[in-house]
Design a protein around this motif. Structure first.
Motif, PDB file in Angstrom:
ATOM      1  N   PHE A  81      86.396  -3.177  33.750  1.00 28.06           N
ATOM      2  CA  PHE A  81      85.533  -2.086  34.217  1.00 28.06           C
ATOM      3  C   PHE A  81      84.308  -1.964  33.321  1.00 28.06           C
ATOM      4  N   VAL A 105      84.856  -4.888  37.795  1.00 25.08           N
ATOM      5  CA  VAL A 105      85.590  -4.103  38.788  1.00 25.08           C
ATOM      6  C   VAL A 105      85.177  -2.650  38.650  1.00 25.08           C
ATOM      7  N   ASP A 152      89.036   0.739  41.453  1.00 28.16           N
ATOM      8  CA  ASP A 152      89.875  -0.463  41.501  1.00 28.16           C
ATOM      9  C   ASP A 152      90.881  -0.483  40.358  1.00 28.16           C
ATOM     10  N   LEU A 196      94.118 -10.351  42.093  1.00 30.41           N
ATOM     11  CA  LEU A 196      92.831 -10.875  41.636  1.00 30.41           C
ATOM     12  C   LEU A 196      92.545 -12.256  42.211  1.00 30.41           C
ATOM     13  N   ALA A 232      91.353 -11.662  45.703  1.00 30.66           N
ATOM     14  CA  ALA A 232      89.986 -11.151  45.604  1.00 30.66           C
ATOM     15  C   ALA A 232      88.997 -12.281  45.294  1.00 30.66           C
ATOM     16  N   SER A 291      85.958 -13.455  47.620  1.00 26.78           N
ATOM     17  CA  SER A 291      84.615 -13.504  47.045  1.00 26.78           C
ATOM     18  C   SER A 291      83.978 -14.878  47.231  1.00 26.78           C
ATOM     19  N   ARG A 305      75.480  -5.239  42.799  1.00 30.84           N
ATOM     20  CA  ARG A 305      76.908  -4.937  42.931  1.00 30.84           C
ATOM     21  C   ARG A 305      77.292  -4.759  44.387  1.00 30.84           C
ATOM     22  N   GLY A 319      79.535  -7.700  45.556  1.00 28.27           N
ATOM     23  CA  GLY A 319      80.860  -7.166  45.245  1.00 28.27           C
ATOM     24  C   GLY A 319      81.775  -7.205  46.460  1.00 28.27           C
ATOM     25  N   CYS A 363      85.542  -5.341  48.054  1.00 31.76           N
ATOM     26  CA  CYS A 363      86.476  -4.227  47.948  1.00 31.76           C
ATOM     27  C   CYS A 363      87.832  -4.787  47.524  1.00 31.76           C
ATOM     28  N   LEU A 364      88.354  -4.277  46.435  1.00 34.87           N
ATOM     29  CA  LEU A 364      89.600  -4.803  45.887  1.00 34.87           C
ATOM     30  C   LEU A 364      90.836  -4.206  46.547  1.00 34.87           C
TER      31      LEU A 364
END
Length: 167
Positions: free
Chosen positions: A64, A69, A73, A97, A100, A104, A144, A148, A150-151
């Motif tokens: 973070f 993230v 998240d 992850l 994700a 991504s 972002r 980015g 969404c997790l």
């Protein structure tokens, strides 16, 4: 665990629509997790839930701070991890992850900016190595939002894999 899946689906709705998971939903998930563990295994299990959730959030706080993230998240991963047996938490985090990362990667390839993002990543690593200090990975809000993901979806997928007996 059905309640967890419903709450994760609600988190997905908020995350994909507003790019934010409300704190009240995270708090409700945590309260439901503590009550669920308490009702099934007693007071020590409720304490174990809180400890696992806090540990995961502390471990992910670094991501973070880098901007890799979002705060929601980190909290979502923490409260979700508390529902799982302690020995499954690392696999849960890894699969969440990993999913994700695949999402991504697909997004970058489909939108045609994979090489641009790869170059940005290597420039970032080079800058960190040269300066000896970490900085925000994506330093403006537009980047972002554009790159980015969404997790919450990968977290839900990982929980479903757990429930399906994959791990």
């Amino acid at each position: 665990m059905a309640v967890l899946c419903v709450l994760l689906a609600a988190a997905c709705c908020f995350d994909y629509r507003y790019k934010k998971i409300p704190n009240w939903l995270i708090a409700f998930m945590a309260a439901a997790g503590v009550l669920w563990r308490f009702s099934r295994e007693g007071a020590m299990a409720a304490v174990s839930y809180a400890g696992a959730a806090a540990l995961v959030m502390c471990l992910l706080y670094f991501l973070f701070k880098l901007g890799a993230v979002g705060a929601g998240d980190v909290k979502l991963l923490g409260v979700t991890a508390g529902y799982l047996p302690f020995k499954k938490i690392l696999v849960f985090l890894f699969l969440s992850l990993l999913i994700a990362a695949v999402v991504s990667l697909v997004k970058m390839v489909r939108k045609g900016y994979f090489l641009e993002r790869l170059s940005y990543f290597f420039d970032y690593v080079k800058d960190v190595v040269n300066s000896g200090r970490f900085k925000l990975y994506l330093n403006n809000e537009q980047d972002r939002g554009e790159v980015g993901i969404c997790l919450s979806g990968p977290v839900l997928a990982s929980v479903l894999l757990y429930l399906g007996g994959i791990y």
